[in-house]
Design a protein around this motif. Structure first.
Motif, mmCIF file in Angstrom:
data_model
loop_
_atom_site.group_PDB
_atom_site.id
_atom_site.type_symbol
_atom_site.label_atom_id
_atom_site.label_comp_id
_atom_site.label_asym_id
_atom_site.label_seq_id
_atom_site.Cartn_x
_atom_site.Cartn_y
_atom_site.Cartn_z
ATOM 1 N N MET A 1 96.740 17.312 24.994
ATOM 2 C CA MET A 1 96.379 16.099 25.561
ATOM 3 C C MET A 1 95.461 16.086 25.327
ATOM 4 O O MET A 1 94.616 16.856 25.611
ATOM 5 C CB MET A 1 97.088 16.280 26.371
ATOM 6 C CG MET A 1 97.784 14.616 27.406
ATOM 7 S SD MET A 1 97.961 15.209 29.218
ATOM 8 C CE MET A 1 100.224 15.184 28.375
ATOM 9 N N SER A 2 94.501 14.514 25.674
ATOM 10 C CA SER A 2 93.127 14.520 25.124
ATOM 11 C C SER A 2 93.203 14.179 27.263
ATOM 12 O O SER A 2 93.987 13.840 27.452
ATOM 13 C CB SER A 2 92.814 13.353 24.450
ATOM 14 O OG SER A 2 93.931 12.102 24.924
ATOM 15 N N PHE B 1 96.069 13.858 33.409
ATOM 16 C CA PHE B 1 96.452 13.417 34.764
ATOM 17 C C PHE B 1 95.976 14.525 35.734
ATOM 18 O O PHE B 1 96.454 16.323 34.662
ATOM 19 C CB PHE B 1 97.043 13.359 34.914
ATOM 20 C CG PHE B 1 97.981 11.793 34.750
ATOM 21 C CD1 PHE B 1 98.146 10.844 35.887
ATOM 22 C CD2 PHE B 1 98.264 11.598 33.750
ATOM 23 C CE1 PHE B 1 98.684 9.312 35.616
ATOM 24 C CE2 PHE B 1 98.546 10.123 33.401
ATOM 25 C CZ PHE B 1 99.134 9.215 34.468
ATOM 26 N N PHE B 2 94.690 14.349 36.585
ATOM 27 C CA PHE B 2 93.772 15.628 37.080
ATOM 28 C C PHE B 2 94.785 15.584 38.423
ATOM 29 O O PHE B 2 94.840 14.409 39.047
ATOM 30 C CB PHE B 2 92.751 15.262 37.194
ATOM 31 C CG PHE B 2 92.229 15.275 35.705
ATOM 32 C CD1 PHE B 2 91.843 16.554 35.101
ATOM 33 C CD2 PHE B 2 92.087 14.042 34.901
ATOM 34 C CE1 PHE B 2 91.051 16.751 34.441
ATOM 35 C CE2 PHE B 2 91.141 13.800 33.709
ATOM 36 C CZ PHE B 2 91.135 15.321 33.361
ATOM 37 N N PRO B 3 94.312 16.565 38.712
ATOM 38 C CA PRO B 3 95.507 16.643 40.262
ATOM 39 C C PRO B 3 94.506 16.975 41.514
ATOM 40 O O PRO B 3 93.316 17.151 41.100
ATOM 41 C CB PRO B 3 96.265 18.384 40.086
ATOM 42 C CG PRO B 3 95.463 18.899 38.818
ATOM 43 C CD PRO B 3 95.076 17.856 38.258
ATOM 44 N N LYS C 1 81.929 15.778 40.889
ATOM 45 C CA LYS C 1 82.242 17.367 41.002
ATOM 46 C C LYS C 1 83.148 18.118 40.167
ATOM 47 O O LYS C 1 82.715 19.193 39.646
ATOM 48 C CB LYS C 1 82.487 17.751 42.420
ATOM 49 C CG LYS C 1 82.057 19.122 42.990
ATOM 50 C CD LYS C 1 82.320 19.401 44.651
ATOM 51 C CE LYS C 1 82.459 20.494 44.708
ATOM 52 N NZ LYS C 1 82.843 20.785 46.589
ATOM 53 N N LEU C 2 84.146 17.358 40.095
ATOM 54 C CA LEU C 2 85.239 17.817 40.217
ATOM 55 C C LEU C 2 85.474 17.153 38.484
ATOM 56 O O LEU C 2 86.207 17.864 37.621
ATOM 57 C CB LEU C 2 86.691 17.059 40.174
ATOM 58 C CG LEU C 2 87.334 17.673 41.568
ATOM 59 C CD1 LEU C 2 88.299 16.425 42.192
ATOM 60 C CD2 LEU C 2 87.435 18.961 42.127
ATOM 61 N N GLY C 3 84.558 16.341 38.009
ATOM 62 C CA GLY C 3 84.087 16.412 36.212
ATOM 63 C C GLY C 3 85.748 15.780 36.002
ATOM 64 O O GLY C 3 85.456 14.977 34.846
ATOM 65 N N PHE D 1 98.061 11.728 43.435
ATOM 66 C CA PHE D 1 97.578 13.120 44.682
ATOM 67 C C PHE D 1 99.186 13.733 44.988
ATOM 68 O O PHE D 1 99.645 13.948 44.194
ATOM 69 C CB PHE D 1 98.019 11.029 45.254
ATOM 70 C CG PHE D 1 97.235 10.553 45.177
ATOM 71 C CD1 PHE D 1 95.226 10.559 45.491
ATOM 72 C CD2 PHE D 1 96.944 9.291 44.596
ATOM 73 C CE1 PHE D 1 94.547 9.923 45.267
ATOM 74 C CE2 PHE D 1 95.273 8.444 44.082
ATOM 75 C CZ PHE D 1 94.503 8.631 44.581
ATOM 76 N N PRO D 2 98.524 14.249 45.725
ATOM 77 C CA PRO D 2 99.248 15.704 46.728
ATOM 78 C C PRO D 2 100.717 15.170 46.861
ATOM 79 O O PRO D 2 101.289 16.573 46.363
ATOM 80 C CB PRO D 2 98.683 15.936 48.222
ATOM 81 C CG PRO D 2 97.443 14.923 47.374
ATOM 82 C CD PRO D 2 97.251 14.195 46.622
#
Length: 198
Positions: free
Chosen positions: A1-2, A7-9, A166-168, A178-179
């Motif tokens: 997956m590119s 998706f980033f948590p 910071k998270l890139g 989101f959580p």
């Protein structure tokens, strides 16, 4: 997956950072524009996660909800009006100023539908829009006084917010969850696939 499709948590701690930044922006603009909020309206479901911390910061119990939901219909997502404003035991002025809250809008259609429905009950209402993400679409709408946000975006959905850097993930600020969200459900929604709720 590119990275474009990944998706980033975000954690509750990340969310707390963004909520605090949203509050600082909102507090500054309320003071600058001399605006008093009469009640908060959360666009369910995600707007609740923005509305409740801001209600606490504004020291108010006057929180209402309105709900729309994208439901899969004949292979595409259809926005459906689910529920309207509740009756209240308190009086609101005839010309109320509402803090309309969402969390992470994409197209912006929902907030304008919410305004239309709210104005059926409060035709002279004005709005301040609060969301984690910057939203230029309210700037030319006659019913919005201004909007507040936690982080900026450009046309490519890139952001300069320090947390995202910071998270890139500053190059793909849209691709987060989101959580309280389920990654597979979010991806299914984006891909217009049916998600089975248990």
């Amino acid at each position: 997956m590119s990275n474009q499709n990944k998706f980033f948590p975000l954690t509750w701690e990340h969310y707390g950072v963004l909520i605090e930044d949203l509050w600082l922006d909102l507090a500054r603009k309320l003071k600058k524009n001399n605006v008093k909020i009469d009640a908060i309206i959360a666009i369910l479901r995600e707007g609740t996660f923005t509305a409740l911390p801001l209600a606490y910061k504004l020291n108010t119990y006057k929180v209402l909800t309105i709900q729309f939901k994208y439901l899969l219909h004949e292979g595409s997502n259809e926005l459906v009006y689910v529920s309207g404003l509740q009756k209240t035991s308190y009086q609101l002025p005839k010309t109320p100023t509402f803090l309309l809250c969402d969390t992470f809008l994409c197209g912006g259609k929902t907030k304008f539908l919410a305004v239309k429905k709210i104005k059926e009950k409060y035709p002279q209402a004005k709005f301040v829009f609060a969301s984690l993400i910057q939203d230029h679409s309210v700037e030319d709408h006659k019913d919005f006084l201004f909007s507040s946000f936690a982080f900026d975006i450009n046309k490519k959905w890139e952001t300069t917010h320090p947390l995202f850097i910071k998270l890139g993930i500053n190059k793909s600020a849209l691709n987060v969850y989101f959580p309280w969200e389920n990654e597979k459900e979010e991806i299914a929604s984006v891909q217009s696939r049916k998600w089975e709720y248990k």
